[in-house]
Write a protein that holds these residues in place. Structure first.
Motif, PDB file in Angstrom:
ATOM      1  N   LEU A   1       0.838  -1.202   0.000  1.00 59.07           N
ATOM      2  CA  LEU A   1       0.000   0.000   0.000  1.00 59.07           C
ATOM      3  C   LEU A   1       0.872   1.252   0.000  1.00 59.07           C
ATOM      4  O   LEU A   1       0.588   2.223  -0.696  1.00 59.07           O
ATOM      5  CB  LEU A   1      -0.925   0.007   1.218  1.00 59.07           C
ATOM      6  N   TYR A   2       1.954   1.246   0.793  1.00 54.93           N
ATOM      7  CA  TYR A   2       2.846   2.408   0.827  1.00 54.93           C
ATOM      8  C   TYR A   2       3.504   2.617  -0.537  1.00 54.93           C
ATOM      9  O   TYR A   2       3.671   3.745  -0.986  1.00 54.93           O
ATOM     10  CB  TYR A   2       3.906   2.239   1.919  1.00 54.93           C
ATOM     11  N   GLU A   3       3.876   1.512  -1.220  1.00 55.52           N
ATOM     12  CA  GLU A   3       4.467   1.666  -2.549  1.00 55.52           C
ATOM     13  C   GLU A   3       3.451   2.270  -3.520  1.00 55.52           C
ATOM     14  O   GLU A   3       3.779   3.160  -4.305  1.00 55.52           O
ATOM     15  CB  GLU A   3       4.963   0.309  -3.079  1.00 55.52           C
ATOM     16  N   ASP A   4       2.215   1.770  -3.441  1.00 60.98           N
ATOM     17  CA  ASP A   4       1.168   2.329  -4.304  1.00 60.98           C
ATOM     18  C   ASP A   4       0.948   3.805  -4.000  1.00 60.98           C
ATOM     19  O   ASP A   4       0.701   4.611  -4.902  1.00 60.98           O
ATOM     20  CB  ASP A   4      -0.156   1.574  -4.115  1.00 60.98           C
ATOM     21  N   LEU A   5       1.040   4.157  -2.710  1.00 65.13           N
ATOM     22  CA  LEU A   5       0.876   5.553  -2.316  1.00 65.13           C
ATOM     23  C   LEU A   5       1.979   6.411  -2.950  1.00 65.13           C
ATOM     24  O   LEU A   5       1.713   7.493  -3.487  1.00 65.13           O
ATOM     25  CB  LEU A   5       0.924   5.667  -0.792  1.00 65.13           C
ATOM     26  N   GLY A   6       3.223   5.911  -2.924  1.00 65.77           N
ATOM     27  CA  GLY A   6       4.341   6.644  -3.525  1.00 65.77           C
ATOM     28  C   GLY A   6       4.112   6.866  -5.014  1.00 65.77           C
ATOM     29  O   GLY A   6       4.311   7.978  -5.527  1.00 65.77           O
ATOM     30  N   ALA A   7       3.677   5.808  -5.708  1.00 60.77           N
ATOM     31  CA  ALA A   7       3.440   5.922  -7.155  1.00 60.77           C
ATOM     32  C   ALA A   7       2.287   6.889  -7.419  1.00 60.77           C
ATOM     33  O   ALA A   7       2.339   7.700  -8.340  1.00 60.77           O
ATOM     34  CB  ALA A   7       3.130   4.547  -7.739  1.00 60.77           C
ATOM     35  N   TRP A   8       1.273   6.812  -6.576  1.00 63.96           N
ATOM     36  CA  TRP A   8       0.107   7.691  -6.737  1.00 63.96           C
ATOM     37  C   TRP A   8       0.519   9.152  -6.564  1.00 63.96           C
ATOM     38  O   TRP A   8       0.112  10.020  -7.344  1.00 63.96           O
ATOM     39  CB  TRP A   8      -0.956   7.293  -5.712  1.00 63.96           C
ATOM     40  N   LEU A   9       1.340   9.407  -5.554  1.00 63.35           N
ATOM     41  CA  LEU A   9       1.814  10.778  -5.305  1.00 63.35           C
ATOM     42  C   LEU A   9       2.548  11.309  -6.532  1.00 63.35           C
ATOM     43  O   LEU A   9       2.311  12.436  -6.972  1.00 63.35           O
ATOM     44  CB  LEU A   9       2.756  10.801  -4.101  1.00 63.35           C
ATOM     45  N   ALA A  10       3.459  10.476  -7.079  1.00 63.74           N
ATOM     46  CA  ALA A  10       4.282  10.935  -8.202  1.00 63.74           C
ATOM     47  C   ALA A  10       3.439  11.169  -9.447  1.00 63.74           C
ATOM     48  O   ALA A  10       3.877  11.851 -10.366  1.00 63.74           O
ATOM     49  CB  ALA A  10       5.377   9.915  -8.493  1.00 63.74           C
TER      50      ALA A  10
END
Lengths: 343, 194
Positions: B65-74
């Motif tokens: 989920l944190y990785e998806d959050l990082g990609a979403w932010l970018a």
């Protein structure tokens, strides 16, 4: 005019003024001149460029002079980390100067505030075309504005949290109110529904005081309130940290008991609650005694049914306890069907 | 916990998994808050609590989920642009990540983002080490780097370990990257002058 040696026509004083962050080195790395601002950050009398700096780009060439010469010939950016103040990684570029020298001009980049702090720099240390002062101004102005906003926001947040907690709490007893119960119930149900194992099941206990009206009528409402608070304390003592106790009506209470579906254990727990409640008015001098009736249902029997059905059955179980003589516990081991509902 | 972080996590969950999931996360967090019962109580753990709740409901490891959050932010245009200011190409971007916490703290002084140290090995593999160790930030950074590799059009291989993020760039220009100009397009400046 004192000549700067390698740059004909420009005195070293002029070099210092126009490029206060310059570094003039010989191709061998010997330092010929250091701009006055930079001088505040390096050891006085630095002889070789590698005494004051290291390559600021990770894992690249360790030979700093080669890195600088490379940058002078290909025009790429240069990163020089200050040995004395390693948090400062200066950025700049380099050009060949004269036959055997390289002129480097550097800047602080985002490390500017750190540099100002480390060397006590002032307005005079920056060349007028540089945006250093503007950057410092922006940082401070934004910090002030953002600080105010976030202070204001956290006040609002605290106020909102308090309001939210109050909206879910029964003011008299401090237990959950009906809204708080509904929230807790949907969460318990969500977790049960998502994980199939019996481990996450829960018991729903509906409790109603017996003879409570008499207390209010004969002893007054203040005494009635005292009894309700006593009940809340009894319930608070028997539940665990992730269980929920709520007061949902005048003298009606509901418990959600997580991961507790053992019928014999529930029966014991309910008897303990009833005994605790009965102890509140022990003298009985005014002919008043309080007890409680309890009805309990288990979530594992309601997997495919709406929550309302569970609540209705708990209520029906409670009334079965009342009809059978009060002060009793009824635990349903199966949902009530149309025929059994009226029992 | 900075309110902006909490807001970002909320938006991410709502945007990615829908209003229904968000509702369940809210219920789960609200129950915990009510259970905590302190009148001045905030959400315990704030954003972390939300991710934990979402992970439990979706049966998805928190790290993912944190990785998806990082990609979403970018992929948010405003954030993508700010990130693109940091590097000319993807390799430059990765090397410049050391500056990212300073840049972030410049705007949000109380963000509490850990420092990033970049190490480069002889074969060109780059390793990002976080100080203090922060698995959540590590995973966010991993997701963010994958999205930024696409943005630059580079072929970037990003591996998130518990304590570090490893980046390899077999091809710097693998595909067409997205456009980036220093000046923001079609937004007139405050004075209305162009």
């Amino acid at each position: 005019m004192e000549p700067s040696g390698l740059l004909p026509g420009i005195s070293s004083g002029a070099m210092d003024r126009i490029l206060p962050m310059h570094l003039l080195i010989q191709a061998g790395g010997r330092v010929l001149s250091v701009g006055p601002t930079l001088r505040k950050l390096v050891t006085p009398g630095m002889r070789h460029v590698a005494d004051g700096f290291s390559n600021g780009r990770p894992g690249g060439n360790e030979d700093l002079v080669a890195v600088i010469l490379g940058a002078a010939s290909d025009g790429e950016r240069l990163f020089l980390r200050m040995r004395q103040t390693p948090c400062l990684n200066l950025r700049g570029h380099a050009v060949p100067a004269g036959r055997d020298a390289v002129l480097v001009n550097l800047g602080f980049g985002i490390g500017l505030p750190d540099a100002v702090r480390a060397a006590g720099l002032t307005d005079r240390d920056f060349a007028p075309p540089e945006l250093a002062m503007e950057l410092l101004f922006m940082r401070e102005a934004m910090g002030g504005v953002l600080g105010e906003l976030s202070h204001f926001n956290s006040q609002l947040e605290v106020a909102r949290d308090v309001a939210e907690a109050q909206a879910h709490t029964d003011p008299l007893t401090g237990l959950h109110n009906r809204r708080g119960l509904e929230l807790a119930l949907s969460e318990a149900r969500t977790l049960t529904g998502l994980r199939a194992g019996d481990r996450d099941g829960f018991a729903l206990a509906h409790l109603d005081l017996d003879h409570f009206k008499a207390v209010n009528d004969l002893l007054g409402h203040a005494e009635g309130d005292r009894v309700l608070c006593h009940v809340a304390r009894v319930l608070g003592d028997v539940i665990r940290s992730d269980d929920t106790a709520a007061r949902v009506g005048g003298d009606e209470f509901v418990l959600i008991l997580r991961r507790f579906e053992d019928v014999a254990g529930l029966e014991r727990l309910a008897r303990r609650i009833i005994a605790g409640i009965e102890s509140v008015l022990s003298d009985g001098a005014d002919g008043c005694r309080v007890s409680a009736s309890v009805g309990i249902v288990l979530s594992r029997n309601y997997r495919d049914q709406p929550l309302e059905r569970m609540l209705l059955d708990a209520d029906a179980a409670l009334y079965r306890s009342k009809r059978e003589g009060r002060g009793r516990v009824t635990i349903l081991t199966a949902p009530l069907t149309g025929e059994t509902q009226g029992l | 916990m900075h309110r902006l972080v909490v807001r970002a996590v909320e938006e991410f969950l709502r945007d990615t998994y829908g209003a229904n999931l968000w509702r369940q996360v809210e219920i789960s967090c609200a129950v915990e808050q009510v259970a905590a019962a302190a009148p001045a109580g905030r959400l315990p753990g704030g954003a972390e609590r939300m991710i934990a709740a979402a992970g439990a409901i979706l049966e998805k490891p928190e790290g993912e989920l944190y990785e998806d959050l990082g990609a979403w932010l970018a992929r948010r245009e405003a954030i993508r642009r700010l990130l693109r200011f940091s590097g000319r190409d993807f390799a430059d971007f990765v090397l410049s990540l050391e500056e990212l916490p300073d840049r972030a703290h410049f705007v949000i002084p109380d963000l509490e983002m850990p420092r990033i140290r970049v190490e480069r090995e002889e074969d060109g593999t780059m390793r990002l080490l976080l100080d203090p160790l922060a698995p959540a930030w590590c995973a966010i950074l991993g997701g963010l780097l994958r999205a930024m590799a696409d943005d630059y059009g580079a072929l970037g291989l990003v591996a998130v370990g518990g304590r570090a993020v490893q980046v390899q760039i077999p091809e710097a220009s693998f595909a067409e990257g997205r456009d980036f100009h220093l000046e923001q397009g079609d937004v007139p400046n405050a004075a209305g002058l162009r």
